[in-house]
Design a protein around this motif. Sequence first.
Motif, PDB file in Angstrom:
ATOM      1  N   ILE A 280     133.842  75.053  -2.278  1.00 15.66           N
ATOM      2  CA  ILE A 280     133.016  75.989  -1.508  1.00 15.66           C
ATOM      3  C   ILE A 280     133.628  77.390  -1.611  1.00 15.66           C
ATOM      4  CG2 ILE A 280     132.055  76.554   0.741  1.00 15.66           C
ATOM      5  CD1 ILE A 280     130.953  73.975  -0.247  1.00 15.66           C
ATOM      6  N   LEU A 281     132.843  78.334  -2.119  1.00 18.02           N
ATOM      7  CA  LEU A 281     133.309  79.711  -2.261  1.00 18.02           C
ATOM      8  C   LEU A 281     133.063  80.528  -0.999  1.00 18.02           C
ATOM      9  CD1 LEU A 281     131.900  80.273  -5.859  1.00 18.02           C
ATOM     10  CD2 LEU A 281     134.299  79.951  -5.239  1.00 18.02           C
ATOM     11  N   ALA A 282     131.983  80.229  -0.309  1.00 15.77           N
ATOM     12  CA  ALA A 282     131.665  80.909   0.948  1.00 15.77           C
ATOM     13  C   ALA A 282     130.825  79.962   1.782  1.00 15.77           C
ATOM     14  CB  ALA A 282     130.915  82.215   0.701  1.00 15.77           C
ATOM     15  N   LEU A 283     131.135  79.880   3.069  1.00 11.91           N
ATOM     16  CA  LEU A 283     130.344  79.078   4.003  1.00 11.91           C
ATOM     17  C   LEU A 283     130.150  79.942   5.238  1.00 11.91           C
ATOM     18  CD1 LEU A 283     130.604  75.312   4.707  1.00 11.91           C
ATOM     19  CD2 LEU A 283     130.333  76.896   6.607  1.00 11.91           C
ATOM     20  N   VAL A 284     128.957  80.512   5.328  1.00 13.04           N
ATOM     21  CA  VAL A 284     128.682  81.526   6.343  1.00 13.04           C
ATOM     22  C   VAL A 284     127.616  81.027   7.314  1.00 13.04           C
ATOM     23  CG1 VAL A 284     127.744  83.839   6.730  1.00 13.04           C
ATOM     24  CG2 VAL A 284     129.319  83.422   4.831  1.00 13.04           C
ATOM     25  N   SER A 285     127.870  81.241   8.583  1.00 15.21           N
ATOM     26  CA  SER A 285     126.876  81.016   9.627  1.00 15.21           C
ATOM     27  C   SER A 285     126.937  82.227  10.547  1.00 15.21           C
ATOM     28  CB  SER A 285     127.170  79.736  10.408  1.00 15.21           C
ATOM     29  OG  SER A 285     126.265  79.579  11.483  1.00 15.21           O
ATOM     30  N   VAL A 286     125.810  82.895  10.716  1.00 19.84           N
ATOM     31  CA  VAL A 286     125.769  84.085  11.574  1.00 19.84           C
ATOM     32  C   VAL A 286     124.636  83.945  12.590  1.00 19.84           C
ATOM     33  CG1 VAL A 286     126.819  85.705   9.958  1.00 19.84           C
ATOM     34  CG2 VAL A 286     124.381  85.272   9.807  1.00 19.84           C
ATOM     35  N   PRO A 287     124.858  84.450  13.820  1.00 16.69           N
ATOM     36  CA  PRO A 287     126.048  85.163  14.284  1.00 16.69           C
ATOM     37  C   PRO A 287     127.236  84.229  14.442  1.00 16.69           C
ATOM     38  CG  PRO A 287     124.553  84.799  16.103  1.00 16.69           C
ATOM     39  CD  PRO A 287     123.835  84.346  14.870  1.00 16.69           C
ATOM     40  N   THR A 288     128.404  84.834  14.558  1.00 19.72           N
ATOM     41  CA  THR A 288     129.632  84.062  14.639  1.00 19.72           C
ATOM     42  C   THR A 288     130.342  84.365  15.966  1.00 19.72           C
ATOM     43  OG1 THR A 288     131.714  83.607  13.483  1.00 19.72           O
ATOM     44  CG2 THR A 288     130.866  85.851  13.329  1.00 19.72           C
ATOM     45  N   PHE A 289     131.606  84.015  16.084  1.00 24.31           N
ATOM     46  CA  PHE A 289     132.356  84.178  17.337  1.00 24.31           C
ATOM     47  C   PHE A 289     133.824  84.385  17.013  1.00 24.31           C
ATOM     48  CE2 PHE A 289     132.413  79.756  16.163  1.00 24.31           C
ATOM     49  CZ  PHE A 289     133.709  79.355  16.420  1.00 24.31           C
ATOM     50  N   ASP A 290     134.589  84.780  18.021  1.00 23.37           N
ATOM     51  CA  ASP A 290     136.026  84.980  17.851  1.00 23.37           C
ATOM     52  C   ASP A 290     136.764  83.717  18.289  1.00 23.37           C
ATOM     53  OD1 ASP A 290     138.634  85.774  17.684  1.00 23.37           O
ATOM     54  OD2 ASP A 290     138.447  87.512  19.014  1.00 23.37           O
ATOM     55  N   PRO A 291     137.373  82.976  17.371  1.00 27.31           N
ATOM     56  CA  PRO A 291     138.075  81.732  17.743  1.00 27.31           C
ATOM     57  C   PRO A 291     139.287  81.957  18.625  1.00 27.31           C
ATOM     58  CG  PRO A 291     138.516  82.282  15.448  1.00 27.31           C
ATOM     59  CD  PRO A 291     137.461  83.235  15.923  1.00 27.31           C
ATOM     60  N   ASN A 292     139.818  83.190  18.660  1.00 32.27           N
ATOM     61  CA  ASN A 292     140.970  83.472  19.523  1.00 32.27           C
ATOM     62  C   ASN A 292     140.644  83.263  21.003  1.00 32.27           C
ATOM     63  OD1 ASN A 292     143.119  84.500  17.636  1.00 32.27           O
ATOM     64  ND2 ASN A 292     141.473  85.931  17.111  1.00 32.27           N
ATOM     65  N   LEU A 293     139.357  83.339  21.357  1.00 40.85           N
ATOM     66  CA  LEU A 293     138.951  83.160  22.745  1.00 40.85           C
ATOM     67  C   LEU A 293     139.255  81.754  23.258  1.00 40.85           C
ATOM     68  CD1 LEU A 293     135.439  84.892  22.650  1.00 40.85           C
ATOM     69  CD2 LEU A 293     137.528  85.808  23.695  1.00 40.85           C
ATOM     70  N   PHE A 294     139.328  80.771  22.350  1.00 44.42           N
ATOM     71  CA  PHE A 294     139.439  79.373  22.751  1.00 44.42           C
ATOM     72  C   PHE A 294     140.878  78.866  22.837  1.00 44.42           C
ATOM     73  CE2 PHE A 294     135.172  79.790  21.178  1.00 44.42           C
ATOM     74  CZ  PHE A 294     134.417  78.963  21.999  1.00 44.42           C
ATOM     75  N   VAL A 295     141.822  79.588  22.257  1.00 52.29           N
ATOM     76  CA  VAL A 295     143.190  79.080  22.128  1.00 52.29           C
ATOM     77  C   VAL A 295     143.826  78.794  23.489  1.00 52.29           C
ATOM     78  CG1 VAL A 295     145.510  79.590  21.289  1.00 52.29           C
ATOM     79  CG2 VAL A 295     143.519  80.197  19.901  1.00 52.29           C
ATOM     80  N   TRP A 303     132.470  82.198  27.893  1.00 49.81           N
ATOM     81  CA  TRP A 303     131.793  80.933  27.591  1.00 49.81           C
ATOM     82  C   TRP A 303     130.292  81.036  27.874  1.00 49.81           C
ATOM     83  CZ3 TRP A 303     131.773  76.804  24.854  1.00 49.81           C
ATOM     84  CH2 TRP A 303     130.975  75.724  25.197  1.00 49.81           C
ATOM     85  N   ASP A 304     129.951  81.643  28.993  1.00 50.35           N
ATOM     86  CA  ASP A 304     128.532  81.795  29.329  1.00 50.35           C
ATOM     87  C   ASP A 304     127.805  82.647  28.289  1.00 50.35           C
ATOM     88  OD1 ASP A 304     128.698  80.242  31.587  1.00 50.35           O
ATOM     89  OD2 ASP A 304     128.975  81.924  32.967  1.00 50.35           O
ATOM     90  N   GLU A 305     128.460  83.718  27.848  1.00 50.97           N
ATOM     91  CA  GLU A 305     127.834  84.585  26.853  1.00 50.97           C
ATOM     92  C   GLU A 305     127.588  83.849  25.543  1.00 50.97           C
ATOM     93  OE1 GLU A 305     130.268  88.011  26.447  1.00 50.97           O
ATOM     94  OE2 GLU A 305     129.775  88.834  28.428  1.00 50.97           O
ATOM     95  N   LEU A 306     128.561  83.044  25.121  1.00 51.19           N
ATOM     96  CA  LEU A 306     128.416  82.317  23.862  1.00 51.19           C
ATOM     97  C   LEU A 306     127.464  81.129  23.997  1.00 51.19           C
ATOM     98  CD1 LEU A 306     132.128  82.248  22.611  1.00 51.19           C
ATOM     99  CD2 LEU A 306     130.261  83.593  21.661  1.00 51.19           C
TER     100      LEU A 306
END
Length: 634
Positions: A280-295, A303-306
């Motif tokens: 796989i060269l690119a696997l894109v799904s938009v819109p996306t999110f910031d994974p740092n929020l979940f760590v 969470w409500d916004e997403l």
Amino acid sequence: MTGIRTPEQELARFRNRLAVAGVVAVVCFALLAARFFYLQVVRYDYYSTRAEDNRISLVPVVPNRGLIMDRNGTVLARNYSAYTLEITPSKVADLDATIEALSKLVDIQPKDRRRLKKLMDESKSFESLPIRNRLSDEEVARFIAQRYRFPGVELKARLFRDYPMGNLGAHLVGYIGRINDRDLERIEENEDSANYRGTDHIGKAGLEKSYERELHGTTGFEEVEVDSGGRAVRALRRTNATPGNNLILTIDLKLQEVVEKAFGNRRGALVAIEPGSGGILALVSVPTFDPNLFVDGIGAQDWDELNNSPDHPLVNRALNGAYPPGSTFKPFLALAALMSGKRTPGQAIADPGFYDFGGHHFRDDKPGGHGMVDMYRSIVQSCDTYYYRLANDMGIDLIASLMGQFGFGSRTGIDIEGESSGVLPSPEWKRKRFKRPEQQKWFGGETISIGIGQGYNAYTPLQLAHATATLAAGGVMYKPHLVKYIESAKDGSRQVIEPQPVKTIPIKPEHLETIRRAMVGVNKEGTGARAFAGAPYLSAGKTGTAQVFSLKGGKYSAKINERLRDHALFIAFAPADKPTIALAVLVENGGFGAQSAAPIARAVMDYYLLGKLPAGMAAEDPGAEAPTGDGGGD
């Protein structure tokens, strides 16, 4: 009158009492000696071990989590060390008062309190839980100076996961989060509990979850001598932890970025694959999110916004979204017709602009029709009437059988969780899908709609790209994968993920050439010509438009609600003679494939084949007035 006791009688009584006391004393000492013997000799091993356990504590040494990098070494997931302030609720008399006192030394926000409460609901009271992460040096110094005031509160140095690219590639990388009860059950089922001692986080989504065993590493242990108060006195012996292995991906992160920027504010997905390997060269799904929020545990507002966003940014559209393929289905159905002998390349039909079946007019996208149409023109001009008739001639059973060979309606087996199987319609599928007998019957008119990629057809962008890559590879189907090789943390050795051919579809070379030539024609003189005008390379493609809302013969216009507009699709591979990239693009409610999806594919091809970065792609308005048929125009 009482008798007078003589001295001899008193002496005898005294001796008797002394004898009894002596016997009692001997018995007591015998019992005591027996108990000592039991404890010191019989139970020596047991109590010696207990004493040693009390003296020596085993402290887990948590391993560094492995890195995730793209094919060029760009880091997508990494670790860094920072201090965290933690509370053990069972050791704190008044939790609220303690937190209030701590807040005068360390900045503790309402979101930190809410997160602690959530963690307490999910954890055991004796566990140490974070009240604040990533303390500054000044905050650390202030707490240490006042630490004696806070029993049950401690400062710990921990490794934190960081996703430096933020939103870019979030759906494929995924994220980690704190271990919950479900995670514990899974760990116990895998008999991996010992390896997770001291570990607070685990992969929750994407590659972080799929490759958890590789990324986590092996936990080490340190033997520490402790005093009666449980405080560490000295380290006795240490078994170092083994860091997790690194993942090097097939993904080209710059290509991923080109795609995400090309989409702009539109919703959709794109999957690009190396036809000769399945990488796989690119696997894109938009819109996306910031994974740092979940760590550290996502806040309620984030969470409500997403979770409540109408754009559903948490859904991986590339793997989970199932959409009608529209006219991108036509090259595969044409190839199936050649394979089954139902059509020859030169066999032509007259297209009056509709196909009559059972008194119902299935309209073509071009009023008045395309005239005489052979297979080449049916693909280049995307003639619906040709495929209405072809679907009726082939029948649903033959269509389902041959299209299933290209992977439609089946999971590809990609090395990431959450893939949908989509829907390849058939009478058998319908019988299983619906409960009432009248719903289970297959009607001939449903077969007609299947021919143009509408009706019950529903496939993921990954499936569509996978089928296109198989076509580009001459019928050889490779299992798609995101990891190129796994790098050992011990010695740097690499375990290469070899391409896995799943099967070879028996397609005659002349049949493949017929379809390839027609798809080249799409980008030279057909519906994709405008998007690929001036391209210095030869590409093959097919536009598609999938209907979301029936206009019942009305005109397509900008007045239609954006969410009800047709989906725009495009499939392509290039260079057409020796393909090195194959892709599928979906723009949700994008209108027409040629207008919205094909320019994104062009930007991808230009970068991948020429290294050319787009100056910027403005989203075209898909609501311009244009004719539409039962399947919509392309």
